[in-house]
Design an enzyme around this catalytic site. Structure first.
Site, PDB file in Angstrom:
ATOM      1  N   THR A  29       0.738  -1.044  -0.177  1.00  0.00           N
ATOM      2  CA  THR A  29       0.265  -0.003  -0.079  1.00  0.00           C
ATOM      3  C   THR A  29       1.072   1.122   0.391  1.00  0.00           C
ATOM      4  OG1 THR A  29      -1.617  -1.063   1.035  1.00  0.00           O
ATOM      5  CG2 THR A  29      -1.497   1.449   1.305  1.00  0.00           C
ATOM      6  N   ARG A  85     -13.463  -8.200  -0.338  1.00  0.00           N
ATOM      7  CA  ARG A  85     -12.286  -8.369   1.006  1.00  0.00           C
ATOM      8  C   ARG A  85     -12.251  -6.904   1.089  1.00  0.00           C
ATOM      9  NH1 ARG A  85      -7.243  -6.318   0.933  1.00  0.00           N
ATOM     10  NH2 ARG A  85      -6.476  -7.731   3.048  1.00  0.00           N
ATOM     11  N   ASP A 107      -7.533  -3.153   6.006  1.00  0.00           N
ATOM     12  CA  ASP A 107      -7.177  -1.441   7.146  1.00  0.00           C
ATOM     13  C   ASP A 107      -7.251  -0.221   5.688  1.00  0.00           C
ATOM     14  OD1 ASP A 107      -5.313  -2.541   5.406  1.00  0.00           O
ATOM     15  OD2 ASP A 107      -3.603  -1.902   6.733  1.00  0.00           O
ATOM     16  N   GLY A 119      -3.450  -6.453   6.040  1.00  0.00           N
ATOM     17  CA  GLY A 119      -4.305  -5.640   6.406  1.00  0.00           C
ATOM     18  C   GLY A 119      -5.362  -6.690   7.370  1.00  0.00           C
TER      19      GLY A 119
HETATM   20  N1  ASP Z   1      -2.889  -3.634   3.874  1.00  0.00           N
HETATM   21  C1  ASP Z   1      -2.729  -3.859   2.474  1.00  0.00           C
HETATM   22  C2  ASP Z   1      -4.445  -5.037   2.331  1.00  0.00           C
HETATM   23  O1  ASP Z   1      -4.220  -5.726   3.443  1.00  0.00           O
HETATM   24  C3  ASP Z   1      -1.775  -4.592   1.490  1.00  0.00           C
HETATM   25  C4  ASP Z   1      -1.216  -3.798   1.950  1.00  0.00           C
HETATM   26  O2  ASP Z   1      -0.643  -2.806   2.380  1.00  0.00           O
HETATM   27  O3  ASP Z   1       0.524  -4.917   1.676  1.00  0.00           O
HETATM   28  O4  ASP Z   1      -5.159  -4.748   2.015  1.00  0.00           O
END
Ligand code: ASP
Length: 329
Positions: free
Chosen positions: A188, A216, A219, A242
């Site tokens: 992210t 889905r 976070d 997340g």
């Molecule tokens: N946090 C993000 C999610 O779970 C993915 C990531 O930051 O790698 O969608």
């Protein structure tokens, strides 16, 4: 079936493209530094954070607000098809559809906007910004978020690139493919910012875990989890698993710790330790956090070496070399 490991994923499919974006030098595990007392400070996740910082600083120094700066900085990564975990060219969900999540929060107005499971619009952070500016809502999801984006003048487009389609087709063709039905795949862009006068903004944008179950949401678009900003204390953002971090409301936990007097670094390490304390297997999870207080002091930490955060700092009018966060375990 085994959970899909982000590192395996990056190595096996998107690694080459994603690492190609690593265009700034990396320094070895520096300590988080204190900022100068004034001026724009930006702290952004991953190696492409430097490009986002440059754009954000340009917008800010041409008279844009801090929110404009964070939004437009993040747009650079959303627009970049080489970054296969954010925006255009993001790796799709299990059905081959790119579903984007983003949130942005203004620490002065204590006001956030977010979108989840947004299809066909490459700049979810800008749609999230419009949620703040044009509505009394905070979060819009799925079809509603898409229709809102159209109303705001965003142009729909195919977000799959030949590269991300190929990644999905390879995954789909593998009879032993890993899925999320049993357990828990992802990066992210998260950006925290201050104008040097105590105004705080946080924003993040992602395509989420590769091959996630359609619908889905984790976070990144949940206020308090993927982002949080409060001028009274500071701002935080998160990257990694997340699904797990949502259960710990990671970003607000960090900002709350700073409001109680913790330094940004202490606050980042505290939440990761807390996660591992409440469930020891979390110490093996892929989680990383960034934080900035309202004096522009910085913190960042990764849970462990399996997903060690790289981050980009803009300070004193320039990007510092990309650095790696310390690990807690
Ligand atoms: N946090 C993000 C999610 O779970 C993915 C990531 O930051 O790698 O969608």
């Amino acid at each position: 079936m085994e959970p899909i490991d982000r590192r395996d994923f990056m190595r096996s499919v998107a690694g080459t493209a994603a690492l190609a974006a690593a265009d700034l030098p990396v320094t070895a595990t520096p300590q988080p530094a204190l900022s100068s007392s004034s001026g724009l400070v930006l702290l952004t996740t991953w190696q492409w954070g430097g490009k986002a910082n440059e754009r954000a600083a340009e917008v800010f120094h041409s008279g844009g607000t801090l929110l404009d700066a964070v939004e437009r900085g993040i747009n650079v990564i959303e627009d970049d098809p080489k970054v296969m975990t954010v925006g255009y060219g993001g790796v799709p969900n299990a059905d081959g559809v790119v579903e984007l999540d983003a949130a942005i929060m203004d620490g002065t107005r204590h006001r956030a906007g977010s979108v989840c499971s947004l299809h066909m619009i490459k700049n979810p952070i800008s749609v999230a910004r419009q949620v703040i500016e044009q509505t009394s809502h905070t979060t819009l999801a799925g079809e509603g978020a898409f229709l809102f984006a159209l109303k705001m003048g965003f142009q729909p487009q195919q977000l799959l690139t030949p590269e991300s389609l190929e990644v999905w087709m390879k995954w789909k063709a593998n009879p032993n493919r890993k899925t999320f039905w049993l357990k828990e795949n992802h990066d992210t862009i998260g950006m925290t910012a201050t104008d040097g006068k105590g105004h705080m903004v946080a924003g993040c944008s992602t395509s989420g875990l590769a091959f996630k179950i359609p619908g889905r949401v984790a976070d990144s678009s949940l206020v308090g989890c993927g982002v949080y900003a409060d001028d009274n204390a500071g701002a935080a953002s998160a990257t990694g698993n997340g699904d797990l971090m949502t259960n710990y409301c990671t970003s607000i936990s960090i900002v709350s710790a700073m409001s109680r007097g913790a330094s940004p670094q202490e606050a980042c390490e505290e939440i990761l330790r807390h996660m591992a304390k409440t469930d020891p297997k979390n110490r093996y999870a892929q989680c990383a956090v960034i934080a900035m207080n309202n004096r522009g002091e910085l913190g960042n930490a990764s849970m462990n070496d399996t997903m060690r955060l790289r981050y980009a700092v803009w300070r004193n009018g320039r990007n510092e070399p990309i650095a790696e966060s310390p690990t807690v375990y």
